[in-house]
Design a protein around this motif. Structure first.
Motif, short mmCIF file in Angstrom:
data_model
loop_
_atom_site.label_atom_id
_atom_site.label_comp_id
_atom_site.label_asym_id
_atom_site.label_seq_id
_atom_site.Cartn_x
_atom_site.Cartn_y
_atom_site.Cartn_z
N LYS A 1 56.14 -19.04 40.79
CA LYS A 1 56.66 -19.88 39.31
C LYS A 1 57.26 -18.73 38.66
O LYS A 1 57.67 -19.36 38.22
N VAL A 2 56.64 -17.01 38.76
CA VAL A 2 57.54 -16.57 37.51
C VAL A 2 58.00 -15.12 38.83
O VAL A 2 57.46 -14.42 39.22
N THR B 1 49.16 -12.22 42.63
CA THR B 1 50.27 -11.54 41.98
C THR B 1 50.86 -9.98 42.21
O THR B 1 49.86 -9.22 42.47
N GLU C 1 53.42 -15.09 40.80
CA GLU C 1 53.98 -14.26 40.21
C GLU C 1 54.37 -12.69 40.88
O GLU C 1 53.70 -12.40 41.19
N ASN D 1 59.50 -12.10 38.20
CA ASN D 1 60.78 -10.30 36.91
C ASN D 1 61.71 -9.15 38.02
O ASN D 1 60.87 -8.75 38.75
N LYS E 1 56.72 -9.19 40.33
CA LYS E 1 57.51 -8.04 39.58
C LYS E 1 57.75 -7.48 40.14
O LYS E 1 57.20 -6.24 40.40
N THR F 1 59.48 -19.77 35.85
CA THR F 1 60.56 -18.65 34.84
C THR F 1 60.67 -17.19 35.32
O THR F 1 60.82 -16.98 36.21
#
Length: 455
Positions: free
Chosen positions: A191-192, A145, A168, A194, A170, A211
Protein backbone atom coordinates in the motif's frame (compact mmCIF):
# COMPACT_ATOMS: atom_id res chain seq x y z
CA UNK A 1 14.04 9.56 48.05
CA UNK A 2 15.24 6.13 46.94
CA UNK A 3 11.78 4.67 47.41
CA UNK A 4 10.12 7.44 45.37
CA UNK A 5 12.73 7.18 42.61
CA UNK A 6 12.33 3.40 42.44
CA UNK A 7 8.61 3.90 41.94
CA UNK A 8 9.19 6.39 39.15
CA UNK A 9 11.69 4.37 37.09
CA UNK A 10 9.51 1.26 37.30
CA UNK A 11 6.29 3.05 36.39
CA UNK A 12 4.56 2.41 33.06
CA UNK A 13 4.82 6.13 32.20
CA UNK A 14 8.61 6.10 32.55
CA UNK A 15 9.29 2.71 30.99
CA UNK A 16 7.27 3.62 27.91
CA UNK A 17 9.64 6.50 27.14
CA UNK A 18 13.06 5.28 28.23
CA UNK A 19 15.70 3.56 26.11
CA UNK A 20 18.69 1.51 27.24
CA UNK A 21 21.76 2.26 25.09
CA UNK A 22 24.85 0.07 25.44
CA UNK A 23 27.67 1.95 23.75
CA UNK A 24 31.48 2.14 23.62
CA UNK A 25 32.47 4.02 26.74
CA UNK A 26 36.02 4.05 28.04
CA UNK A 27 35.64 2.40 31.44
CA UNK A 28 35.98 -1.37 31.51
CA UNK A 29 33.56 -1.70 34.42
CA UNK A 30 30.86 0.47 32.86
CA UNK A 31 28.56 -2.44 32.02
CA UNK A 32 28.91 -4.15 35.37
CA UNK A 33 25.58 -2.64 36.46
CA UNK A 34 23.58 -4.10 33.56
CA UNK A 35 21.81 -6.83 35.43
CA UNK A 36 19.27 -9.40 34.26
CA UNK A 37 16.29 -7.54 35.70
CA UNK A 38 17.34 -4.26 34.06
CA UNK A 39 17.70 -5.88 30.66
CA UNK A 40 14.48 -7.86 31.02
CA UNK A 41 12.21 -4.90 31.76
CA UNK A 42 13.50 -2.52 29.03
CA UNK A 43 11.09 -1.97 26.13
CA UNK A 44 13.64 -0.25 23.88
CA UNK A 45 17.30 -1.31 23.67
CA UNK A 46 20.22 -0.33 21.43
CA UNK A 47 23.41 -2.45 21.22
CA UNK A 48 26.55 -0.92 19.70
CA UNK A 49 28.89 -3.87 19.31
CA UNK A 50 32.44 -3.38 20.61
CA UNK A 51 34.95 -4.93 22.95
CA UNK A 52 33.07 -3.55 25.95
CA UNK A 53 30.00 -5.58 25.03
CA UNK A 54 31.89 -8.83 24.56
CA UNK A 55 32.73 -9.25 28.24
CA UNK A 56 31.77 -12.56 29.85
CA UNK A 57 29.62 -10.71 32.37
CA UNK A 58 27.43 -9.01 29.79
CA UNK A 59 27.23 -12.05 27.51
CA UNK A 60 26.01 -14.09 30.47
CA UNK A 61 23.47 -11.36 31.28
CA UNK A 62 22.16 -11.41 27.68
CA UNK A 63 21.66 -15.18 27.79
CA UNK A 64 19.87 -15.09 31.15
CA UNK A 65 17.68 -12.14 30.09
CA UNK A 66 16.73 -13.11 26.53
CA UNK A 67 16.63 -16.92 26.56
CA UNK A 68 13.76 -17.38 29.01
CA UNK A 69 11.01 -15.56 27.12
CA UNK A 70 10.47 -13.09 29.96
CA UNK A 71 12.18 -10.06 28.34
CA UNK A 72 9.78 -7.18 27.62
CA UNK A 73 11.77 -5.55 24.78
CA UNK A 74 9.58 -4.29 21.93
CA UNK A 75 12.11 -2.27 19.91
CA UNK A 76 15.66 -3.57 19.39
CA UNK A 77 18.53 -1.91 17.47
CA UNK A 78 21.80 -3.70 16.70
CA UNK A 79 24.81 -1.83 15.33
CA UNK A 80 27.94 -3.81 14.46
CA UNK A 81 30.74 -1.25 14.21
CA UNK A 82 33.81 -3.33 15.07
CA UNK A 83 35.22 -6.84 14.88
CA UNK A 84 33.61 -7.74 18.21
CA UNK A 85 30.64 -9.87 17.19
CA UNK A 86 29.86 -12.07 20.18
CA UNK A 87 27.14 -9.91 21.74
CA UNK A 88 25.77 -9.09 18.29
CA UNK A 89 25.43 -12.78 17.35
CA UNK A 90 24.13 -13.75 20.77
CA UNK A 91 21.29 -11.23 20.62
CA UNK A 92 20.33 -12.34 17.08
CA UNK A 93 20.30 -15.98 18.17
CA UNK A 94 17.89 -15.15 20.99
CA UNK A 95 15.43 -13.11 18.86
CA UNK A 96 13.00 -16.09 18.68
CA UNK A 97 12.72 -15.88 22.49
CA UNK A 98 11.78 -12.18 22.53
CA UNK A 99 8.02 -12.65 22.60
CA UNK A 100 7.15 -8.94 22.62
CA UNK A 101 9.56 -7.78 19.91
CA UNK A 102 7.78 -5.92 17.08
CA UNK A 103 10.53 -3.64 15.71
CA UNK A 104 14.11 -4.52 14.76
CA UNK A 105 16.87 -2.38 13.30
CA UNK A 106 20.05 -4.16 12.28
CA UNK A 107 23.11 -2.47 10.79
CA UNK A 108 26.64 -3.78 10.20
CA UNK A 109 29.75 -2.32 8.61
CA UNK A 110 31.59 -5.65 8.44
CA UNK A 111 31.04 -8.80 6.43
CA UNK A 112 29.00 -11.34 8.36
CA UNK A 113 30.69 -14.54 7.16
CA UNK A 114 27.87 -16.85 8.21
CA UNK A 115 25.15 -14.36 7.40
CA UNK A 116 22.22 -13.49 9.64
CA UNK A 117 19.15 -15.63 10.28
CA UNK A 118 16.26 -13.75 11.89
CA UNK A 119 13.43 -15.90 13.21
CA UNK A 120 10.52 -14.24 14.97
CA UNK A 121 6.83 -14.97 15.28
CA UNK A 122 5.99 -11.40 16.33
CA UNK A 123 8.27 -9.01 14.36
CA UNK A 124 6.27 -6.50 12.31
CA UNK A 125 8.83 -3.87 11.27
CA UNK A 126 12.45 -4.39 10.21
CA UNK A 127 15.16 -1.93 9.13
CA UNK A 128 18.23 -3.52 7.49
CA UNK A 129 21.46 -1.91 6.30
CA UNK A 130 24.67 -3.85 5.54
CA UNK A 131 27.77 -2.01 4.33
CA UNK A 132 29.44 -5.25 3.24
CA UNK A 133 27.90 -8.10 1.28
CA UNK A 134 26.21 -10.32 3.88
CA UNK A 135 23.49 -12.90 3.45
CA UNK A 136 20.34 -12.27 5.49
CA UNK A 137 17.38 -14.61 5.86
CA UNK A 138 14.01 -13.72 7.36
CA UNK A 139 11.46 -16.05 8.88
CA UNK A 140 8.97 -13.42 10.09
CA UNK A 141 5.34 -14.29 9.23
CA UNK A 142 3.92 -11.07 10.77
CA UNK A 143 6.32 -8.72 8.97
CA UNK A 144 4.46 -5.92 7.15
CA UNK A 145 6.95 -3.01 7.05
CA UNK A 146 10.48 -3.18 5.67
CA UNK A 147 13.09 -0.43 5.39
CA UNK A 148 15.94 -1.80 3.30
CA UNK A 149 19.20 -0.32 2.03
CA UNK A 150 20.25 -2.07 -1.19
CA UNK A 151 23.96 -2.25 -1.95
CA UNK A 152 24.27 -5.83 -3.21
CA UNK A 153 22.25 -8.48 -5.04
CA UNK A 154 21.76 -10.30 -1.73
CA UNK A 155 19.48 -7.49 -0.45
CA UNK A 156 17.27 -7.81 -3.54
CA UNK A 157 17.10 -11.57 -3.01
CA UNK A 158 16.03 -10.89 0.57
CA UNK A 159 13.32 -8.48 -0.60
CA UNK A 160 11.90 -10.97 -3.08
CA UNK A 161 11.39 -13.56 -0.33
CA UNK A 162 9.18 -11.30 1.82
CA UNK A 163 7.70 -8.85 -0.73
CA UNK A 164 4.31 -10.57 -0.93
CA UNK A 165 3.57 -9.95 2.76
CA UNK A 166 4.64 -6.30 2.82
CA UNK A 167 2.19 -3.44 3.24
CA UNK A 168 4.85 -0.72 3.43
CA UNK A 169 8.27 -0.69 1.77
CA UNK A 170 10.99 1.94 1.95
CA UNK A 171 13.94 0.98 -0.20
CA UNK A 172 17.14 3.01 -0.56
CA UNK A 173 19.31 2.20 -3.57
CA UNK A 174 22.99 3.10 -3.50
CA UNK A 175 23.12 2.75 -7.31
CA UNK A 176 20.57 2.22 -10.05
CA UNK A 177 21.99 -1.20 -10.96
CA UNK A 178 19.54 -3.12 -8.77
CA UNK A 179 16.39 -1.01 -9.24
CA UNK A 180 15.17 -3.00 -12.24
CA UNK A 181 15.05 -6.14 -10.09
CA UNK A 182 11.97 -4.74 -8.37
CA UNK A 183 10.12 -6.02 -11.44
CA UNK A 184 10.50 -9.56 -10.17
CA UNK A 185 8.96 -8.95 -6.75
CA UNK A 186 5.40 -9.76 -5.75
CA UNK A 187 3.85 -6.59 -4.29
CA UNK A 188 0.23 -7.77 -4.23
CA UNK A 189 -0.32 -6.48 -0.66
CA UNK A 190 1.74 -3.29 -0.89
CA UNK A 191 0.00 0.00 0.00
CA UNK A 192 2.90 2.40 0.68
CA UNK A 193 6.07 2.63 -1.39
CA UNK A 194 9.01 4.96 -0.75
CA UNK A 195 11.95 4.83 -3.18
CA UNK A 196 15.20 6.67 -2.59
CA UNK A 197 18.11 6.59 -5.04
CA UNK A 198 21.11 7.86 -3.15
CA UNK A 199 23.85 7.83 -5.77
CA UNK A 200 22.84 7.12 -9.25
CA UNK A 201 15.10 3.67 -12.57
CA UNK A 202 12.67 1.49 -12.98
CA UNK A 203 9.81 -0.07 -11.06
CA UNK A 204 6.70 -1.86 -12.11
CA UNK A 205 3.23 -0.38 -11.78
CA UNK A 206 1.25 -1.65 -8.83
CA UNK A 207 -2.51 -1.61 -9.21
CA UNK A 208 -3.34 -1.57 -5.48
CA UNK A 209 -0.84 1.15 -4.58
CA UNK A 210 -2.34 3.92 -2.42
CA UNK A 211 0.72 6.04 -1.50
CA UNK A 212 3.67 6.88 -3.75
CA UNK A 213 6.61 9.18 -2.99
CA UNK A 214 9.34 9.99 -5.54
CA UNK A 215 12.02 12.65 -5.11
CA UNK A 216 14.25 13.22 -8.14
CA UNK A 217 16.83 15.58 -6.66
CA UNK A 218 19.50 14.19 -9.04
CA UNK A 219 17.27 14.82 -12.13
CA UNK A 220 17.77 11.36 -13.61
CA UNK A 221 14.18 10.09 -13.88
CA UNK A 222 12.20 10.66 -17.06
CA UNK A 223 8.56 10.40 -18.10
CA UNK A 224 8.92 6.70 -18.99
CA UNK A 225 9.75 6.02 -15.37
CA UNK A 226 6.64 7.87 -14.14
CA UNK A 227 4.45 6.24 -16.76
CA UNK A 228 5.03 2.86 -15.14
CA UNK A 229 2.69 4.01 -12.35
CA UNK A 230 -0.14 5.03 -14.69
CA UNK A 231 -2.16 1.91 -13.80
CA UNK A 232 -2.15 2.68 -10.06
CA UNK A 233 -5.74 3.88 -10.24
CA UNK A 234 -6.26 3.44 -6.49
CA UNK A 235 -3.56 6.01 -5.69
CA UNK A 236 -4.68 8.39 -2.96
CA UNK A 237 -1.45 10.17 -1.95
CA UNK A 238 1.17 11.26 -4.48
CA UNK A 239 4.47 13.03 -3.84
CA UNK A 240 6.52 14.00 -6.91
CA UNK A 241 9.38 16.33 -6.05
CA UNK A 242 11.84 18.13 -8.35
CA UNK A 243 10.30 16.90 -11.62
CA UNK A 244 9.68 18.99 -14.73
CA UNK A 245 5.92 19.36 -15.14
CA UNK A 246 5.51 19.11 -18.89
CA UNK A 247 2.23 18.27 -20.57
CA UNK A 248 2.76 14.51 -20.33
CA UNK A 249 3.43 14.61 -16.60
CA UNK A 250 0.38 16.82 -16.00
CA UNK A 251 -1.84 14.41 -17.92
CA UNK A 252 -0.43 11.50 -15.93
CA UNK A 253 -1.26 13.23 -12.64
CA UNK A 254 -4.76 14.08 -13.89
CA UNK A 255 -5.31 10.35 -14.45
CA UNK A 256 -5.20 9.63 -10.70
CA UNK A 257 -8.84 10.47 -10.00
CA UNK A 258 -8.76 9.10 -6.44
CA UNK A 259 -6.02 11.51 -5.27
CA UNK A 260 -6.72 13.39 -2.05
CA UNK A 261 -3.10 14.41 -1.33
CA UNK A 262 -0.63 15.90 -3.83
CA UNK A 263 2.87 17.20 -3.08
CA UNK A 264 4.68 18.90 -5.99
CA UNK A 265 7.39 20.66 -4.02
CA UNK A 266 10.37 21.63 -6.15
CA UNK A 267 8.63 20.94 -9.47
CA UNK A 268 8.96 23.32 -12.43
CA UNK A 269 6.15 23.92 -14.88
CA UNK A 270 7.25 23.45 -18.49
CA UNK A 271 3.91 23.62 -20.33
CA UNK A 272 1.71 26.64 -19.61
CA UNK A 273 -1.23 25.17 -21.55
CA UNK A 274 -1.70 22.20 -19.21
CA UNK A 275 -3.49 22.62 -15.88
CA UNK A 276 -4.18 20.06 -13.17
CA UNK A 277 -7.81 18.99 -12.76
CA UNK A 278 -8.21 16.97 -9.56
CA UNK A 279 -11.70 17.66 -8.17
CA UNK A 280 -11.28 15.26 -5.21
CA UNK A 281 -8.00 16.73 -3.94
CA UNK A 282 -8.04 17.70 -0.25
CA UNK A 283 -4.40 18.61 0.51
CA UNK A 284 -1.97 20.32 -1.85
CA UNK A 285 1.69 21.23 -1.42
CA UNK A 286 2.04 23.84 -4.13
CA UNK A 287 4.96 23.71 -6.56
CA UNK A 288 7.16 26.78 -6.33
CA UNK A 289 5.49 29.86 -7.94
CA UNK A 290 3.05 27.66 -9.92
CA UNK A 291 -0.42 28.80 -8.82
CA UNK A 292 -1.41 28.99 -12.52
CA UNK A 293 -1.30 25.18 -12.63
CA UNK A 294 -4.71 25.23 -10.99
CA UNK A 295 -6.29 28.59 -11.86
CA UNK A 296 -7.64 27.39 -15.21
CA UNK A 297 -9.06 24.13 -13.94
CA UNK A 298 -12.41 23.21 -12.42
CA UNK A 299 -12.87 24.86 -8.97
CA UNK A 300 -11.41 22.49 -6.39
CA UNK A 301 -14.20 22.44 -3.84
CA UNK A 302 -12.79 19.51 -1.87
CA UNK A 303 -9.41 21.16 -1.22
CA UNK A 304 -9.17 22.27 2.42
CA UNK A 305 -5.39 22.32 3.05
CA UNK A 306 -2.82 24.31 1.06
CA UNK A 307 0.94 24.78 1.50
CA UNK A 308 2.07 27.73 -0.64
CA UNK A 309 5.24 29.66 -1.47
CA UNK A 310 5.80 32.68 -3.70
CA UNK A 311 8.57 34.54 -5.52
CA UNK A 312 6.67 37.66 -6.61
CA UNK A 313 7.49 41.10 -5.22
CA UNK A 314 3.90 42.31 -5.77
CA UNK A 315 1.89 40.26 -3.27
CA UNK A 316 -1.43 42.13 -3.32
CA UNK A 317 -3.35 39.51 -5.29
CA UNK A 318 -2.01 36.04 -4.48
CA UNK A 319 -4.48 35.53 -1.61
CA UNK A 320 -7.30 36.65 -3.91
CA UNK A 321 -6.18 34.12 -6.55
CA UNK A 322 -6.03 31.38 -3.90
CA UNK A 323 -9.51 32.24 -2.61
CA UNK A 324 -10.93 32.15 -6.14
CA UNK A 325 -9.33 28.81 -7.03
CA UNK A 326 -9.65 27.01 -3.69
CA UNK A 327 -12.99 28.20 -2.35
CA UNK A 328 -13.21 25.95 0.71
CA UNK A 329 -9.77 26.30 2.29
CA UNK A 330 -9.70 25.81 6.06
CA UNK A 331 -5.90 25.54 6.43
CA UNK A 332 -3.34 27.78 4.69
CA UNK A 333 0.44 27.59 5.22
CA UNK A 334 2.64 30.29 3.68
CA UNK A 335 6.31 29.34 3.68
CA UNK A 336 9.74 30.09 2.22
CA UNK A 337 8.83 33.28 0.32
CA UNK A 338 11.74 34.71 -1.68
CA UNK A 339 10.73 38.25 -0.72
CA UNK A 340 9.40 39.70 2.51
CA UNK A 341 5.73 39.04 3.08
CA UNK A 342 4.75 42.66 2.54
CA UNK A 343 2.19 44.83 4.29
CA UNK A 344 -0.46 44.37 1.55
CA UNK A 345 -0.28 40.59 1.30
CA UNK A 346 -3.43 40.02 3.41
CA UNK A 347 -5.68 42.68 1.85
CA UNK A 348 -8.03 39.94 0.62
CA UNK A 349 -7.67 37.45 3.47
CA UNK A 350 -11.36 37.83 4.36
CA UNK A 351 -12.23 36.22 0.99
CA UNK A 352 -11.16 32.90 2.52
CA UNK A 353 -14.46 32.67 4.35
CA UNK A 354 -13.86 29.17 5.74
CA UNK A 355 -10.26 29.65 6.85
CA UNK A 356 -9.68 28.33 10.37
CA UNK A 357 -5.87 27.93 10.51
CA UNK A 358 -3.19 30.27 9.14
CA UNK A 359 0.52 29.37 9.34
CA UNK A 360 3.38 31.69 8.35
CA UNK A 361 6.85 30.16 8.52
CA UNK A 362 10.47 30.54 7.47
CA UNK A 363 10.51 34.05 6.00
CA UNK A 364 10.69 37.75 6.75
CA UNK A 365 7.33 39.41 7.42
CA UNK A 366 6.28 43.07 7.33
CA UNK A 367 5.26 44.46 10.70
CA UNK A 368 2.20 46.12 9.10
CA UNK A 369 0.74 42.99 7.58
CA UNK A 370 -2.04 42.59 10.18
CA UNK A 371 -2.69 46.33 10.38
CA UNK A 372 -3.63 46.32 6.67
CA UNK A 373 -5.57 43.08 6.95
CA UNK A 374 -9.40 43.11 7.13
CA UNK A 375 -11.12 41.47 10.07
CA UNK A 376 -11.17 37.68 9.76
CA UNK A 377 -13.79 36.64 12.34
CA UNK A 378 -13.63 32.88 11.64
CA UNK A 379 -9.87 32.34 12.14
CA UNK A 380 -9.24 30.09 15.15
CA UNK A 381 -5.51 29.31 15.01
CA UNK A 382 -2.58 31.52 13.99
CA UNK A 383 1.01 30.21 13.85
CA UNK A 384 4.15 32.27 13.24
CA UNK A 385 7.11 29.89 13.06
CA UNK A 386 10.72 31.02 12.43
CA UNK A 387 9.94 34.44 11.02
CA UNK A 388 11.72 37.80 11.29
CA UNK A 389 9.60 40.87 11.96
CA UNK A 390 9.01 43.68 14.49
CA UNK A 391 7.20 43.46 17.80
CA UNK A 392 4.63 45.96 16.46
CA UNK A 393 3.18 43.15 14.32
CA UNK A 394 1.31 42.07 17.46
CA UNK A 395 -0.61 45.34 17.83
CA UNK A 396 -3.40 44.54 15.36
CA UNK A 397 -3.87 40.83 16.19
CA UNK A 398 -6.69 41.15 18.78
CA UNK A 399 -8.84 43.35 16.53
CA UNK A 400 -8.24 41.45 13.28
CA UNK A 401 -8.78 37.93 14.66
CA UNK A 402 -11.49 38.23 17.35
CA UNK A 403 -12.25 34.48 17.45
CA UNK A 404 -8.66 33.34 17.78
CA UNK A 405 -8.30 30.38 20.15
CA UNK A 406 -4.58 29.59 19.65
CA UNK A 407 -1.70 31.90 18.76
CA UNK A 408 1.72 30.20 18.46
CA UNK A 409 4.87 32.33 18.16
CA UNK A 410 7.67 29.78 17.76
CA UNK A 411 11.37 30.43 17.17
CA UNK A 412 10.64 33.96 15.90
CA UNK A 413 13.00 36.93 15.86
CA UNK A 414 11.02 40.03 16.86
CA UNK A 415 12.80 43.37 16.62
CA UNK A 416 12.02 46.31 18.89
CA UNK A 417 12.99 49.53 17.11
CA UNK A 418 12.61 52.62 19.36
CA UNK A 419 11.43 55.87 17.75
CA UNK A 420 10.89 59.36 19.11
CA UNK A 421 7.16 59.17 18.47
CA UNK A 422 6.64 55.71 19.92
CA UNK A 423 5.13 55.73 23.42
CA UNK A 424 4.55 52.04 24.00
CA UNK A 425 4.93 48.58 22.51
CA UNK A 426 2.70 45.56 22.76
CA UNK A 427 4.06 42.96 25.18
CA UNK A 428 3.20 39.28 25.34
CA UNK A 429 1.51 39.79 28.72
CA UNK A 430 -0.63 42.61 27.33
CA UNK A 431 -1.53 40.48 24.33
CA UNK A 432 -2.76 37.78 26.68
CA UNK A 433 -4.86 40.29 28.59
CA UNK A 434 -6.47 41.57 25.40
CA UNK A 435 -7.19 38.01 24.24
CA UNK A 436 -8.20 36.19 27.45
CA UNK A 437 -9.88 33.34 25.56
CA UNK A 438 -6.84 32.66 23.36
CA UNK A 439 -3.99 30.33 24.28
CA UNK A 440 -0.80 32.22 23.39
CA UNK A 441 2.50 30.35 23.19
CA UNK A 442 5.83 32.20 22.79
CA UNK A 443 8.20 29.27 23.14
CA UNK A 444 11.78 29.88 21.96
CA UNK A 445 10.96 33.30 20.47
CA UNK A 446 13.36 36.20 21.05
CA UNK A 447 12.95 39.99 21.14
CA UNK A 448 15.92 42.00 19.90
CA UNK A 449 16.39 45.69 20.67
CA UNK A 450 17.76 48.02 18.01
CA UNK A 451 18.98 51.23 19.67
CA UNK A 452 19.37 53.06 16.36
CA UNK A 453 16.54 55.43 15.47
CA UNK A 454 14.21 54.28 12.78
CA UNK A 455 14.42 56.36 9.58
Amino acid sequence: VCSRWNGIINSVHYLRRQKLVLYNYGKAKFFSGVGVQLLCRQKSIEFYSNAMLDTEELLDTIVKSFSTGSAMVQSLSLFLRSEHKLAFGLVVANIPNLLHLTELKISANETLTNGVQIDSACLEKINISFYQNSLCRLNTPRLHTLHLTVRYRSEMDLLSTVSAQLIELKVSFISKDHVAQLFGCDFSSLKVLNILLKNDKYISSIIGLETLRIADICSIFDFEFLQMFSHAKALKALTINYFKLNGEVSELINGFKELNYLNLEGCQRMDATKTLDLPGLQTLVMPYKQLSLFTGSTPMKMLTTLYYNNTAKDQMNFVKQIATTFTNLTFLCLQYFDNELDSNAFLHLNMLTKLRVLVIENMSVSSQIYANCPTVPQLERLVMDTIVTEVSILDAVPARFPSLQTFVISNCFLYLIPTDSAKRYMTFDELRRQMPCCRISTKDSTIFTNNAKQC
